[in-house]
Design a protein around this motif. Structure first.
Motif, PDB file in Angstrom:
ATOM      1  N   ILE A 352       9.216  -0.529  -5.329  1.00 14.52           N
ATOM      2  CA  ILE A 352      10.217  -1.105  -4.323  1.00 14.52           C
ATOM      3  C   ILE A 352       9.737  -1.359  -2.676  1.00 14.52           C
ATOM      4  O   ILE A 352       9.749  -2.503  -2.327  1.00 14.52           O
ATOM      5  CB  ILE A 352      11.562  -0.486  -4.153  1.00 14.52           C
ATOM      6  CG1 ILE A 352      12.464  -0.395  -5.522  1.00 14.52           C
ATOM      7  CG2 ILE A 352      12.313  -0.744  -3.023  1.00 14.52           C
ATOM      8  CD1 ILE A 352      13.605   0.626  -5.781  1.00 14.52           C
ATOM      9  N   SER A 353       8.692  -0.410  -2.228  1.00 13.98           N
ATOM     10  CA  SER A 353       8.369  -0.569  -1.060  1.00 13.98           C
ATOM     11  C   SER A 353       7.214  -1.628  -0.968  1.00 13.98           C
ATOM     12  O   SER A 353       7.224  -2.426   0.038  1.00 13.98           O
ATOM     13  CB  SER A 353       7.653   0.934  -0.767  1.00 13.98           C
ATOM     14  OG  SER A 353       8.600   1.798  -0.699  1.00 13.98           O
ATOM     15  N   LEU A 354       6.485  -1.591  -2.050  1.00 10.85           N
ATOM     16  CA  LEU A 354       5.389  -2.856  -1.936  1.00 10.85           C
ATOM     17  C   LEU A 354       6.111  -4.251  -1.955  1.00 10.85           C
ATOM     18  O   LEU A 354       5.838  -5.082  -1.383  1.00 10.85           O
ATOM     19  CB  LEU A 354       4.698  -2.619  -3.385  1.00 10.85           C
ATOM     20  CG  LEU A 354       3.520  -1.726  -3.122  1.00 10.85           C
ATOM     21  CD1 LEU A 354       2.725  -1.470  -4.608  1.00 10.85           C
ATOM     22  CD2 LEU A 354       2.233  -2.203  -2.526  1.00 10.85           C
ATOM     23  N   LYS A 355       7.244  -4.303  -3.016  1.00 11.89           N
ATOM     24  CA  LYS A 355       7.932  -5.524  -3.017  1.00 11.89           C
ATOM     25  C   LYS A 355       8.546  -5.918  -1.798  1.00 11.89           C
ATOM     26  O   LYS A 355       8.557  -7.072  -1.167  1.00 11.89           O
ATOM     27  CB  LYS A 355       8.805  -5.334  -4.182  1.00 11.89           C
ATOM     28  CG  LYS A 355       9.529  -6.724  -4.487  1.00 11.89           C
ATOM     29  CD  LYS A 355      10.248  -6.689  -5.951  1.00 11.89           C
ATOM     30  CE  LYS A 355      10.920  -7.839  -6.404  1.00 11.89           C
ATOM     31  NZ  LYS A 355      11.766  -7.862  -7.518  1.00 11.89           N
ATOM     32  N   TYR A 356       9.309  -4.924  -1.118  1.00 11.79           N
ATOM     33  CA  TYR A 356      10.210  -4.978   0.274  1.00 11.79           C
ATOM     34  C   TYR A 356       8.951  -5.564   1.062  1.00 11.79           C
ATOM     35  O   TYR A 356       9.207  -6.602   1.993  1.00 11.79           O
ATOM     36  CB  TYR A 356      10.526  -3.893   0.594  1.00 11.79           C
ATOM     37  CG  TYR A 356      11.143  -3.769   1.940  1.00 11.79           C
ATOM     38  CD1 TYR A 356      12.238  -4.625   2.275  1.00 11.79           C
ATOM     39  CD2 TYR A 356      10.518  -3.129   3.036  1.00 11.79           C
ATOM     40  CE1 TYR A 356      12.865  -4.567   3.293  1.00 11.79           C
ATOM     41  CE2 TYR A 356      11.015  -3.201   4.300  1.00 11.79           C
ATOM     42  CZ  TYR A 356      12.226  -3.946   4.578  1.00 11.79           C
ATOM     43  OH  TYR A 356      12.868  -4.209   5.758  1.00 11.79           O
ATOM     44  N   MET A 357       7.659  -4.921   1.073  1.00 11.37           N
ATOM     45  CA  MET A 357       6.644  -5.504   2.152  1.00 11.37           C
ATOM     46  C   MET A 357       6.246  -6.806   1.889  1.00 11.37           C
ATOM     47  O   MET A 357       6.133  -7.676   2.695  1.00 11.37           O
ATOM     48  CB  MET A 357       5.490  -4.598   2.028  1.00 11.37           C
ATOM     49  CG  MET A 357       4.346  -4.952   3.006  1.00 11.37           C
ATOM     50  SD  MET A 357       2.905  -3.911   3.015  1.00 11.37           S
ATOM     51  CE  MET A 357       3.489  -2.257   3.515  1.00 11.37           C
ATOM     52  N   MET A 358       6.151  -7.405   0.690  1.00  9.96           N
ATOM     53  CA  MET A 358       5.850  -8.559   0.314  1.00  9.96           C
ATOM     54  C   MET A 358       6.798  -9.580   0.304  1.00  9.96           C
ATOM     55  O   MET A 358       6.550 -10.848   0.840  1.00  9.96           O
ATOM     56  CB  MET A 358       5.182  -8.814  -1.179  1.00  9.96           C
ATOM     57  CG  MET A 358       3.959  -7.705  -1.439  1.00  9.96           C
ATOM     58  SD  MET A 358       2.645  -8.373  -0.057  1.00  9.96           S
ATOM     59  CE  MET A 358       1.315  -6.915  -0.597  1.00  9.96           C
ATOM     60  N   SER A 359       8.085  -9.234   0.336  1.00 12.99           N
ATOM     61  CA  SER A 359       9.310 -10.102   0.400  1.00 12.99           C
ATOM     62  C   SER A 359       9.217 -10.792   1.610  1.00 12.99           C
ATOM     63  O   SER A 359      10.043 -11.818   1.796  1.00 12.99           O
ATOM     64  CB  SER A 359      10.241  -9.321   0.063  1.00 12.99           C
ATOM     65  OG  SER A 359      10.708  -8.557   0.834  1.00 12.99           O
TER      66      SER A 359
END
Length: 2004
Positions: A352-359
């Motif tokens: 979730i943290s990775l996806k949030y950063m890329m979003s």
């Protein structure tokens, strides 16, 4: 509160120790110590700063409990029972990693634990930490117990006693300095850490101390304000919005709630971006297991907020390192990581943290149609991507996925997998590249770095981590789950980008990033190979598979397009993407995965459809045409790209067929193949092989790497070249590798640069041995390995009729000369060979049915599926294609912008290309197109000659080769209205086939001609290939029969021949022709019809002249002769699409035709093209063409092999040329079935029918005879040419000699002495003006020299052994820096200055041991005037130079060696006559003559150019050294200047002696002691000596310069000194020699004889007769001998002196003996109290030992004298073979002894030669010394006792064998001046001093410490070992350079910057080379990468410049 404060202050008055003892007692007796709380309220008042020193000190004393803090610390350490080390370090800390002991790849050890552990023979390395870390020693979850040190581990603390209860009672009750104090407490060990961690993790303590009190007080206000600030800061770190199903996850809560001090401390750590000291404090307490889990839990609770801080940070790199510094210590524990995943959903938090950063950085994807693309991808230009802000999160994910339980949990959770692939889809199709078609891209983006890094780190790394746990069938469900989710994500992506049909166009764009495809590929491969899953169970549906295939295929096509130059307008970045795609770090994850997926698609999709799709994507379908002209369809490829793309397409197919990386090859063969591939591209070091081996994302190298490497490669040890170049240990492929293992296809797959493939082929050609054939070898494409049983073989594609048709087209175009490269042929033959090898035979009935089908076949051009009716290979190989229906021919015109001026010829003129039949084994026949243009406007004909092929043909008769010979094509074009006799209009480019022996049939073209305004051109099937023609063109006049032949106009330039009226004028430009040819008009012959009505008849050439016969309309034949050409034509190069047209004038460059327009509609070409070929017939023709012999294939060759083994070897061999591989293929075809064998026989009979009367044997004999005849004629022509050349050369030489004789005879020689003078003068060659002249006073010549300061001599030591470089305090204490010649000389000069007048002692010694002047030369000469011009030109150059021209530096114009001065050459250097007054009869007379010479003060030289040049040279020598070395007196005097001048001569002689090994003995110079060779260096001593000895000497020119200045400075009576030394009587007008000399004059016994020798030589004429030189040496040897005897007498015991003093003095004329000399000295000196009573110093009691000492001490003088004699009189040095014979050889060489004598009677005394009374002079010397001893007994004894010492060769310090000893001792050692640890610790290899290399701390007078030390220690030259890099830094004057490393690893490699960290060992050869270059003063010549160090950073920056 007030009372508490008063009590605290009362307590504090007791002092720190007293108050601490009181509080300690209180805490021991009470659980709630009141006094401690009162005292802490005062000390820790919130109003005070927390890091106040007094407060910190009070806290330390209180915790110590009445003891001092140091005492308390030592007591607590005794009870340290921690099982783990836990030492925490920060960035740049040096640690160790042992892969043998490690369980986790992140394991690391501190140096102390590593040294104390047992890691001998382990695979370990030292490394410099990038982000920090902690020692894992003792942690069983990270490393094996066998690697623990003796202080850590579960077993190490068993017997440790428990700590007393009251030891830490105060601490249990109890920002930089404060943090430092906490660090100190933590360092006390487990006892104190337990107290600290208990306080941090106790929720109750946190609650009590953070609750706000109800009472209204100052404290409560403070707490309320703190709480407010705390809440505000909490809100500033929001949490990423989690999915609904994870909103209850504790680690994803929107509002943080802290329950312990540790959790809040972690929060503040995150908020302030991980302060270093806080991080270290948190990690220091990790050895406590309860604390470690609490910290991990707190870290996970804040993990989602870390991504926000990474985005916001202004320094994301530092923050990333610090985050990983913490996380790697927490997540490396498997059980702890799994608990975090279970309890706190760690995996979900990470994703979730990775996806949030890329979003936050998404942009719309632009693949395909952007308007219909609804997919979003990351923007690679944003900071998150460019700065790699995501790296810590990905690193942590990879870390936890390395644990099997965590990875299994990850793959078991469908929601998590769906979330993960949703994250990966953000990378799918990112960084789209759009091909530029019109102009170059304006700005080249650099986003591809970020894109490739992101896919590797965020996609590939986790992929390989997951795959590593899927090893068997127990995890099949996990694999299928991943594949299912991946397919679902792929389908969604395809829909999002609107890719619903395989035919969607994507030709102009590409994205290299397809992580979803690669996940599908890798997991599918793993499931089939490792888990035994049938392929059908994991395959997607066929329609979906066809869609999935397209994007990887597009990546492959784009890759080859980039290599072919189609993307060149996109800049270098696009090529960088292609290179990165196959680079070793990426290839397993990208190109290999793509190829595997395409291989699966190739076997699962219909072969015909797959092949057509591939050829369509490669845009080669248009090329697959048999039409002799270009297609009417618009081609996607430009002309220059079609052939490269065809080659690329075939390479891609060959790769698909042969690569088995993922189709079943096991690990060991794959490792072997990868190693062979790397080695074949170039020899590699061991580290390069490891670095370049394809890796699966940081996985360890193959375990069998070393074993495989030993099988395929030989190790070549590092060697040293004579030039000084150093090589590293390299691995070279073994010979059998080239024969059996070299795989060009795999090399092409791995070659980042295409030149690497070409290099491998070049190496293969050189090393493969014999070839089967005479041509260039073809790439040895290997048969593919077997496939895994679960897969179908991709070779099934080769059984498709589409491939067979494609192969037919390629072979047809190759045979018919349409520019098919040999590489394309080789690939086609290779694919056909695989097709035959994998052919599946049909049943016999179907074979009979298909074999009997023989009707004529007509196929459609470019419809490859229509060529053959089935996929049966045998039938398709045999099937004859009779006709091909082709498209109507297009009308091709050139754009007006591309029109090129062409050259008019008269209508009556035709151009014939004459060619020579080469008789040297083959006839060269050119198939040509004549492009003839008619312009109606001017009525002129335009002719262009186009060469389309070159064929070498056996046989001298063209007529006999007509059946298969080349075709001479005439492309005829006419202007509007032109027609042939039939009345039909002829179109442009109508081709007429001119085949010997056949009818010429025009190919009719009913289409109209193009308009007259356009230039029409006939197009070949390749598309207008035009090349420059080398040869002679002959214009033959020709006219129709109805018109009389006009006069033939001239076509030669400048000829004013008549021009035809009404056509081209006389001023029309001539027809251009190639350089070296001429246009010759042929004689007017019989009239011939126009070309469009002629038909050829057979006419065979005879000899070297060819003719073409034309048949007129009536059938009569006329002959047109072709002018024979004497010079053979060179081979013609084939041109590509850029058509080169000749220029219209001399000033106009050739134009390039590039673009063409295709006019729609038919132009009337025939509907069908006659082919009549089969694949077999084409293979036979191609074999014959490449072999150069008709019917060259012998089907019985394999059967005719001598043995079965030879036949098998020939069948398996892959080494050969084109005919060899074609023969192998034809043999395979022949063996396929009986039909193929019969087809081959029939094709041969049809192509090369045999004469009935001539059998096969007769044909061979005839061919042999003809071949031999042609060779004989060729040899005769060659001999004739050589004879003509020799004749002309002889004629030229005769004319030159006549000219020289005339010039010489014209010279007027005056007298015979003139000729003598000319002969005696020496001439020199100036390397600038190349004139040869003598050196004169007005125009002097000079010798190019390099002048530099040197302190080499000063580093001589007395000890025979090298001084060691200290690696311990004990060795450092034992190192003597004063045990050197320079130190001894300084002490002696200081004493001389105290005891004697300066003018006296300055004439008794020589300087130059430190900072002396050394002069060396390259041996080249130049005029001084030329040098001035040369220097001026160097000064005018604008570019940055590496030489200081302003200081006189320059490169020798000839050899390019550095020089900075020039030695003027005196005219006397060439004179033969010596200055001889009248040769005296005896030694006394000679002494008198020498005295007279010294008395004659030469007149002051007249001003001249030579004198000025000598003065300038002396100035250069003076400026080359440093002031403190020039003189030892306070102010310069004539004596001090004379001392400096004479010392230069002494220095250069001494340096030469050092370079010769310290002696003139050859054996000694070859010994290790003499040459400085190191034991085990592997370099012979003779070679070492040869490297040191200067090749060219400049001693004599130097002496001439020094002599001129010495005579000017010698203002004192030097002849008096000579008289005293010689013992001559005083002059009549002079005072007699006083027995009691002046008190302040140096006694002669203290003079240096070598110094006196140089002084006398400089003051005497240098061209003095050798007799006088011998006299000087004899006189000085007498003095030397008695000096040595006097010195040794001081060391004799008293009894020995008493015994020897009674020896009688020899009679006059008798020989002296040692005993007599000792007796004379002792008798004279014993009254001076020079001898100490009771002295027993000497051990040489016997006469033999004493004699040996005398000889040894006399040798240094004799060596110098011998060198002087050698240089001055050019006499060779004596041949000294043993050290024992050196003294004898030298005294005879110097003529000290002239008669022979018995060896038993020889001693040093026999060399004494007295001019006057033997004993008188010696007694006077001794009495003079005795007088001085009376005045100063101690000084006299010290002087005399150490007058002559034996000094050993200068050497560098002895280095330890293992570099780690140096590193561990020095890398943290403080500088002795600034007392800080230098960043680049450097050690002087001359004295062992440690200096700061990069700091300003030790800078003095604006000079860095390293530079100043180089002056003080080395006279401007110093060699430093940089400890932190293992490199040698050399400082020479004002320059510095990185020399290299003398420490290599076990593979002979340097370890720059210690990045690999492998153990390093001393390389004796390299260290010897370094020492030799120092001794030979060759750093300036051998090291080329010098930089200036004008400022403090100038030379240190070069270190990183070259390292990086």
């Amino acid at each position: 509160m007030a009372s508490n404060s008063i009590a605290a202050h009362v307590l504090m008055k007791k002092g720190k120790r007293g108050a601490a003892a009181y509080v300690h007692a209180d805490c021991s007796n009470s659980t709630s110590p009141q006094h401690l709380n009162e005292l802490l309220d005062v000390l820790l008042n919130p109003g005070k700063t927390i890091d106040e020193w007094e407060t910190i000190d009070w806290c330390k004393w209180l915790i110590a409990g009445g003891k001092t803090p140091d005492e308390f610390s030592s007591i607590v350490r005794r009870y340290d029972n921690a099982t783990t080390c836990g030492l925490v370090w920060t960035a740049n800390f040096v640690a160790y990693r042992c892969r043998t002991c490690g369980i986790s790849p992140c394991m690391s050890l501190c140096a102390e634990c590593f040294q104390n552990g047992n890691h001998a023979g382990h695979d370990f390395n030292m490394f410099r930490s990038q982000a920090g870390g902690a020692c894992d020693c003792g942690d069983t979850s990270v490393m094996k117990e066998t690697g623990f040190c003796d202080r850590h581990g579960p077993k190490a603390q068993v017997n440790k006693p428990p700590a007393p209860n009251d030891l830490v009672c105060v601490a249990e009750a109890d920002a930089d300095q404060f943090l430092t104090m906490l660090h100190d407490f933590s360092a006390m060990g487990a006892v104190m850490r337990r107290v600290m961690t208990g306080a941090l993790t106790n929720p109750q303590i946190y609650k009590n101390l953070t609750e706000c009190p109800v009472a209204d007080s100052e404290y409560s206000s403070y707490m309320e304000e703190s709480q407010r600030v705390y809440q505000e800061v909490l809100k500033s770190l929001p949490n990423p919005e989690p999915p609904d199903e994870y909103k209850d996850c504790p680690s994803l809560q929107e509002h943080l709630v802290h329950r312990t001090f540790l959790e809040e401390l972690v929060f503040w750590t995150v908020k302030f971006e991980f302060p270093q000291k806080v991080v270290c404090l948190l990690l220091n307490m990790l050895p406590d297991p309860d604390y470690k889990e609490a910290l991990t839990q707190a870290f996970v609770l804040h993990y989602s907020r870390i991504s926000l801080m990474l985005e916001r940070s202004t320094d994301p790199d530092t923050l990333s390192n610090r985050v990983v510094h913490v996380s790697v210590q927490l997540f490396s524990n498997e059980s702890l990581a799994y608990r975090m995943a279970e309890r706190l959903n760690l995996l979900h938090v990470m994703v979730i943290s990775l996806k949030y950063m890329m979003s936050k950085i998404l942009i719309q994807n632009s693949l395909h149609d952007p308007d219909k693309n609804f997919h979003y991808v990351v923007d690679c230009g944003r900071q998150v991507m460019k700065e790699h802000c995501y790296w810590p999160l990905v690193s942590d994910l990879n870390n936890v996925l390395s644990h099997r339980p965590v990875a299994v949990k990850f793959m078991s959770d469908d929601n998590l997998l769906e979330m993960w692939f949703s994250f990966l889809s953000l990378f799918q199709g990112m960084n789209v590249n759009q091909r530029e078609l019109t102009q170059h891209v304006e700005f080249e983006p650099n986003t591809y770095y970020a894109a490739f890094s992101a896919e590797l780190e965020a996609s590939a790394y986790p992929m390989w981590a997951l795959v590593s746990h899927l090893r068997d069938s127990s995890t099949v469900d996990l694999t299928k789950s991943v594949l299912s989710m991946c397919l679902a994500a792929l389908q969604e992506w395809l829909e999002a980008v609107n890719f619903t049909h395989p035919g969607t166009s994507d030709e102009l764009q590409v994205s290299f990033h397809l992580p979803l495809h690669r996940y599908l590929s890798v997991f599918m491969c793993q499931a089939v190979r490792q888990q035994g899953v049938p392929l059908r169970e994991v395959l997607p549906p066929r329609d979906l598979l066809a869609l999935i295939m397209m994007h990887p295929l597009r990546v492959q096509v784009a890759f080859y397009e980039i290599l072919s130059g189609m993307w060149v307008r996109n800049g270098l970045q696009i090529k960088g993407q292609a290179m990165t795609y196959i680079q070793c770090n990426f290839c397993n994850s990208m190109v290999d995965a793509d190829l595997y997926l395409l291989q699966v698609c190739a076997t699962q999709l219909p072969a015909e459809a797959f092949l057509c799709t591939v050829m369509d994507k490669f845009n080669v379908l248009e090329w697959m045409s048999l039409a002799p002209y270009a297609s009417t369809h618009a081609s996607f490829l430009e002309g220059e790209h079609d052939a490269p793309m065809l080659e690329s397409c075939l390479t891609f197919l060959a790769t698909l067929m042969s690569v088995r990386t993922n189709l079943g090859v096991s690990e060991a063969p794959l490792s072997q193949l990868e190693l062979v591939t790397l080695l074949c591209m170039g020899d590699k070091t061991h580290s390069q092989l490891i670095e370049l081996m394809p890796e699966r994302c940081s996985t360890a190298q193959s375990r069998d790497f070393e074993a495989v490497l030993a099988e395929v490669a030989d190790y070549r040890a590092p060697n040293l070249e004579a030039s000084g170049n150093m090589q590293q240990g390299m691995y070279v492929p073994r010979p059998q590798v080239w024969e059996k293992l070299y795989d060009p296809i795999h090399v092409l797959l791995r070659a980042v640069h295409r030149r690497d493939f070409q290099t491998s082929m070049d190496r293969f050609t050189e090393q493969a041995g014999k070839f089967r054939g005479s041509g260039a070898p073809w790439p040895p494409f290997r048969p593919p390995a077997p496939c895994h049983p679960a897969y179908e073989d991709p070779q099934k594609l080769l059984r498709s009729r589409v491939f067979h048709a494609a192969a037919f087209v390629v072979l047809h175009r190759a045979v018919h000369g349409q520019s098919v490269s040999e590489h394309v042929m080789a690939l086609t033959v290779y694919l056909l060979e695989m097709a035959v090898a994998s052919a599946e035979p049909l049943d016999p009935q179907s074979q009979v049915c298909q074999a009997s089908h023989s009707e004529e076949t007509e196929v459609t051009d470019k419809d490859l599926s229509s060529f053959y009716s089935s996929d049966w290979l045998s039938s398709n190989l045999r099937k004859v294609i009779h006709r091909v229906r082709i498209e109507p021919k297009p009308a091709v015109v050139f754009d007006s912008s591309d029109s090129t001026y062409v050259f008019p010829l008269l209508n009556s003129q035709q151009i014939i290309f004459s060619f020579t039949l080469l008789d040297s084994g083959a006839t060269t026949i050119f198939t040509c197109y004549f492009l003839i243009f008619y312009l109606e406007v001017i009525g002129a004909t335009f002719v262009y000659l186009v060469v389309t092929s070159e064929i070498e043909w056996e046989g001298a008769d063209l007529g006999e080769a007509a059946s298969s010979g080349p075709v001479l094509m005439l492309e005829l074009g006419a202007g509007a209205g032109a027609s042939d006799e039939s009345g039909s209009s002829r179109g442009v480019g109508d081709a007429v086939a001119l085949v010997p022996g056949t009818e010429m049939v025009p190919m009719e073209s009913p289409s109209p001609s193009p308009p007259p305004s356009a230039l029409a051109a006939a197009s070949s099937s390749e598309g207008n290939d035009v090349v420059a023609v080398w040869g002679e063109m002959v214009a033959v006049g020709a006219q129709p029969p109805s018109t009389p032949p006009p006069p033939a106009p001239s076509l030669t330039a400048g000829d004013g021949g008549p021009s035809r009226p009404g056509t081209a004028s006389a001023s029309s430009p001539p027809l251009p022709h190639p350089t070296g040819t001429e246009m010759v008009p042929a004689g007017a012959g019989a009239a011939a019809p126009p070309p469009h009505v002629r038909t050829p008849v057979r006419a065979g050439p005879s000899g070297a002249q060819a003719s073409i016969a034309w048949a007129g309309p009536s059938g009569q034949s006329t002959s047109t002769d072709v002018v024979p050409v004497a010079t053979p034509y060179p081979r013609l190069a084939r041109a590509r699409r850029a058509d080169v047209l000749p220029s219209t004038s001399a000033g106009r460059k050739p134009a390039l035709r590039k673009r063409k327009q295709v006019m729609p509609g038919s132009s009337g070409s025939p509907d069908a093209l006659e082919v009549n070929e089969s694949i077999i017939s084409l293979l036979l023709k191609l074999h014959s063409h490449l072999a150069g012999t008709p019917d060259s294939f012998n089907p019985d060759e394999a059967e005719a092999a001598a043995t079965a083994e030879a036949a098998a070897e020939a069948a398996e061999s892959r080494v050969g040329d084109g005919p060899f591989f074609l023969g192998k293929l034809l043999h395979r075809v022949s063996a396929l079935d009986a039909f193929c064998r019969e087809a081959i026989r029939e094709a041969r009979d049809r192509l090369w029918p045999r004469k009935p009367e001539e059998g096969e044997e007769e044909a061979r004999e005839r061919e042999a005879r003809e071949r031999e005849e042609r060779r004989r004629r060729a040899k005769e022509r060659q001999q004739k040419l050589m004879a003509e050349f020799a004749s002309k050369q002889k004629e030229f030489m005769e004319r030159a000699m006549e000219t020289d004789e005339e010039a010489l005879s014209g010279m007027d020689w005056r007298e015979e002495e003139g000729a003598t003078l000319l002969a005696s003068k020496r001439d020199y060659d100036c390397v600038i003006c190349s004139q040869t002249t003598p050196s004169t006073e007005d125009k002097p010549m000079g010798l190019v020299v390099l002048v530099q300061a040197t302190s080499v001599l000063g580093h001589k030591r007395r000890s025979m052994d090298r001084a060691p470089l200290p690696t311990s305090d004990e060795e450092r204490g034992n190192l003597r820096r004063d045990d050197s010649l320079a130190s001894e000389f300084d002490r002696r000069v200081e004493e001389l200055n105290m005891q004697f007048d300066s003018f006296s002692w300055q004439l008794s010694v020589n300087l130059g041991w430190e900072g002396g002047v050394h002069v060396q030369t390259c041996g080249h000469h130049l005029h001084l005037d030329c040098l001035r011009s040369y220097l001026q030109s160097l000064r005018s150059q604008q570019r940055q130079q590496s030489i200081a021209v302003d200081r006189g530096e320059y490169w020798c114009p000839l050899c390019r060696q550095l020089a900075n001065s020039v030695l003027p050459l005196s005219p006397q250097l060439g004179e033969c006559a010596a200055v001889v007054r009248s040769r005296p009869a005896g030694l006394p007379s000679i002494v008198t003559e020498v005295c007279n010479f010294l008395k004659e003060n030469p007149p002051t030289p007249m001003s001249s150019s030579l004198v000025e040049a000598m003065a300038k040279s002396m100035e250069d020598m003076t400026n080359s050294t440093y002031h403190k070395f020039k003189q030892k007196s306070a102010s310069p005097t004539s004596q001090s200047l004379f001392l400096f001048v004479s010392s230069i001569a002494r220095t250069n002689l001494e340096v030469e002696l050092v370079q010769r090994g310290g002696s003139l003995c050859q054996a000694a110079s070859t010994a290790s002691e003499g040459s400085g060779a190191l034991p085990g260096s592997g370099s012979p001593g003779a070679e070492a000596s040869a490297l040191l000895t200067p090749k060219r000497s400049c001693i004599v020119p130097l002496l001439h310069v020094l002599a001129m200045h010495a005579r000017l400075l010698a203002t004192w009576p030097a002849w008096q000194t000579w008289q005293k030394v010689a013992g001559a009587g005083p002059e009549p007008d002079c005072a007699p020699l006083a027995l009691a000399p002046l008190e302040r004059q140096v006694p002669l016994l203290l003079h240096d004889p070598a110094a006196l020798l140089t002084q006398f030589i400089l003051l005497l004429p240098l061209h003095l007769d050798q007799t006088y030189f011998s006299c000087v040496v004899k006189v000085l040897y007498n003095l030397l001998y008695f000096q040595v005897v006097a010195q040794l007498s001081c060391h004799l015991p008293e009894a020995e002196r008493a015994r020897r003093r009674s020896c009688p003095e020899p009679m006059p004329g008798a020989r002296w003996s040692l005993d007599a000399a000792v007796a004379l000295v002792v008798q004279t000196l014993e009254h001076s109290q020079l001898y100490l009573e009771g002295s027993t110093e000497s051990s040489a009691s016997s006469a033999g030992d004493l004699e040996m000492q005398v000889q040894q001490l006399c040798l240094p003088f004799l060596r110098l004298a011998a060198l002087l004699r050698h240089h001055l009189y050019e006499q060779p040095l004596p041949d000294v073979t043993t050290p024992q014979s050196e003294f004898v050889r030298l005294v005879y060489y110097l003529e000290l002894v002239s008669e022979g004598m018995d060896w038993q009677h020889f001693n040093a005394a026999v060399a004494l030669n007295w001019a006057y009374g033997e004993a008188g002079a010696a007694r006077a010397w001794c009495e003079e010394m005795a007088a001085f001893a009376h005045r100063s007994q101690v000084s006299a004894r010290n002087f005399l006792a150490e007058q002559h010492l034996l000094w050993q060769q200068p050497r560098l310090l002895r280095l330890p064998e293992l570099y780690d000893r140096i590193f561990q001792y020095y890398h943290r050692r403080q500088c002795t001046q600034c007392h800080s640890v230098p960043r680049e610790t450097s050690i002087c290899l001359l004295c062992g001093a440690l200096v700061c290399l990069r700091e300003n701390c030790c800078k003095q007078h604006n000079v860095c410490e390293a530079v100043q030390h180089s002056i003080d220690c080395g006279g401007g030259t110093a060699m430093y070992l940089v400890v932190t890099s293992s490199y040698i830094l050399v400082i020479r004057g004002k320059r510095a350079c990185l020399w290299g490393s003398v420490y290599l690893d076990s593979f002979g490699e340097e370890d720059r910057e210690l990045k690999r960290g492998k153990p390093l060992y001393l390389s004796p050869g390299r260290y010897q080379l370094l020492e030799q270059q120092w001794l030979a003063h060759r750093f300036d010549h051998t090291s080329k990468k010098w930089v200036w160090h004008r400022d403090v950073n100038g030379y240190t920056n070069l270190f990183y410049y070259y390292i990086l």
